[in-house]
Design an enzyme around this catalytic site. Sequence first.
Site, PDB file in Angstrom:
ATOM      1  N   GLY A 141       0.670  -1.261   0.041  1.00 10.96           N
ATOM      2  CA  GLY A 141       0.095   0.084  -0.093  1.00 10.96           C
ATOM      3  C   GLY A 141       0.871   1.150  -0.054  1.00 10.96           C
ATOM      4  O   GLY A 141       0.510   1.949  -1.006  1.00 10.96           O
ATOM      5  N   HIS A 184      -0.760   7.440   8.472  1.00 11.05           N
ATOM      6  CA  HIS A 184       0.150   6.390   8.857  1.00 11.05           C
ATOM      7  C   HIS A 184       1.641   6.527   8.566  1.00 11.05           C
ATOM      8  O   HIS A 184       2.559   6.439   9.381  1.00 11.05           O
ATOM      9  CB  HIS A 184      -0.509   4.979   8.369  1.00 11.05           C
ATOM     10  N   GLU A 185       1.682   6.786   7.226  1.00 12.06           N
ATOM     11  CA  GLU A 185       2.872   7.044   6.724  1.00 12.06           C
ATOM     12  C   GLU A 185       3.935   8.084   7.179  1.00 12.06           C
ATOM     13  O   GLU A 185       5.094   7.952   7.615  1.00 12.06           O
ATOM     14  CB  GLU A 185       3.224   7.034   5.371  1.00 12.06           C
ATOM     15  N   GLU A 196       4.625  -0.947  13.496  1.00 13.79           N
ATOM     16  CA  GLU A 196       3.593  -0.926  12.857  1.00 13.79           C
ATOM     17  C   GLU A 196       2.298  -0.733  13.793  1.00 13.79           C
ATOM     18  O   GLU A 196       1.243  -0.321  13.371  1.00 13.79           O
ATOM     19  CB  GLU A 196       3.434  -2.274  11.950  1.00 13.79           C
TER      20      GLU A 196
END
Length: 755
Positions: free
Chosen positions: A124, A160-161, A183
């Site tokens: 992703g 998130h990233e 994570e």
Amino acid sequence: MACYTTRIEADKTKYPVLLSNGNLKEQGEVDDGRHFAVWEDPFPKPCYLFALVAGDLVTKEDTYTTGSGKAVTLRIYTQPANIDQVDFAMASLKKAMKWDEDVYGLEYDLDLFNIVAVDDFNMGAMENKSLNIFNSRLVLADPDSSTDLDYARIEGVVAHEYFHNWTGNRVTCRDWFQLTLKEGLTVFRDQSFSADMNSAPVKRIEDVAILRASQFSEDAGPMAHPIRPDSYIKMDNFYTVTVYEKGAEIIRLYHTLLGPEGYRKGMDLYFKRHDGQAVTCDDFLAAMADANGEDLSGIGKWYSQAGTPTLMVSTSYDAAKKTFTINTKQTTPPTNGQPDKLPVLIPLKVGLLGPDGTDLPLHLEGKGDVGTSTVLRCDDTANTFTFTDIEVEPVLSALRGFSAPVKLVVEGQTDDHLRLMFAHDSDSFNRWEAGQRLYMKLILQLYDAAAAGSASASVSERCAAAGGVKPELVEAFKAVLEDEQLDGSFKAMAIRLPAVNEIVDRIDHADPALVWQIRHYVYQQLAMQLRPVLEQLTKQNQMPPGTPYEFNATAAAKRAISNMAQSIVGSLDDAEIQEQLLRRFREATNMTDRMAALTVLCDHDTPQREAALQEFYQANKDKPLILLKWLAVQAGSFMPGNLKNVKALTSHPAFTITTPNCCYSLFLGFARSANFHASDGSGYEFLGDAVVQLDKINHQVASRVAGAFTTFKQYDKERQAMMMAQLKRIAAVEGLSENVFEIVTRSLQQVEAAT
């Protein structure tokens, strides 16, 4: 870990854009039409965070000013045709940067932040320091091509990233066994961000629904592993819902036990101790414990123990003493290599409801007044807690907010208790959960009756003979529909039946096709009895023609309940309804409403289905990302005999087997459908062929598709045998990749261990 300075040199015509980590220090021309760029990242990092991009890309630029006043340049790079679709991703990035400063006190540390979005990317997205690499589907968005779900996913993944800059990059993992350190923590952070940006109760329900539908089944299968695995052949195979989503739930345990302030103290100490280091999950636990002076050793067991614990709860009320006692007992089933399990620390958040559904004040023995909701620490095989000064026998509201990733069993819980909670519980999650438990009880009863009934009678006839859908449930369902105080998104979640995987998880050796039929029967019965109410909801929440699309909580809520009500009515085999759906498909002014109508149409073998699919393809045949939706909606169709259509799609111009996104849409979409489990094994054979073919092209994609076979233990013996036959066939292929080999052999080893 090391600091990197990178010089890139390339043909300027072919590769006009040259990117790497850190800040751009120098660029210029060299001989023969070539050019160069020098990038410097002053922060030490492991080599897996290094990235280099060279290509013919275009960019959109913006700026963000941090709380300390530093201006940061933000750039998103895409292929030329896609650059007009990055505005939402850019806005999401800026929101994430501000949120991280406000909630965690973390500012961005460089002068430049780049995102590159390309179509052909296995994963992703990847958090390479200051140069995030994305699959295009998680960056590109506009109302004509993206649904509300797409927008929400883009907002969450961009955040998130970015959040990895601190939880993954500045503080990174000592080794791959610690993957959940970065994570699980970062998923918890992005979930919290999305909850703050939208509807927090709905976000929590969505996250738990995903966990139960995907991670609980992983815990029950041959690929069961702790959030910190103790061995692997290919680490690619352990980017799993266990490491990510269950890992996030373990981080949530700290937040629940310590509270927001205690959790923040722990995070501050974690960064103070370990900035610039490669560390372990134990280091994170120690920072949380030391910052708060708490014994959190019970959480440590979650890191090393696979499986989903079951928490049994029993209660007793002493009217004379006015006490209410809660007894808990926890067990975790054996998993591969772990036959014996230790008790873990389970924070059990509870409340007590009075006869009118209001929260009662709580007085916990040994602690005194604890408000109207409190967290009980279940840290042994059995625990007992007593509340005093309880004037009337209450109804227990347990595991509020889904305070731990467990299966909860409440002994003596009645339908009356559940209906009271469904109508009045102040905890939004438990209000939703009460409805899910009512639905699940009904579905399991109907399944048992249908499975035991005469094969000469239809499934509908067998369900009707068993009492069908009870009037009390219909009324509870109707009350939710008509409750004007409820948010539309919550209402849409509250009237959705449990997912097929969740139902299968509750049945020994389930017939998955029968589960699909039972679930469909319940929807049809609700539709027949509540059709006017459902149709009115759809109409009331439709946007007026010409209304511009907006992605926000209010607008998304109206679309959610409108489309969910439409979906339930659409379960009926009625030509008039099919025409209404086709008309709604054609009149839709955004992709959310268009796809909602198309999804329902695809479950029926009608001319309207064919017309909608053809029109959708013709309108979008030059837009690969949109065609992924077209592939997925057909692959996941419930329509009997749909395998022939899916096979035909493998040779359609819209499908390219070398493109990961196409494979995920078609093959994984099919694996989630009832047709995958066709009684003649044809669905299994089709996917087995796909795995063998894909493994010669892309090992990572092939292993993800092969994962569809790992749930075989949950099904009836006939399907188990057919799925195992495919696993053995795949295992026998010469030159099988390590990725697929690990998935297949671990599954087969489980069979051998059981015989």
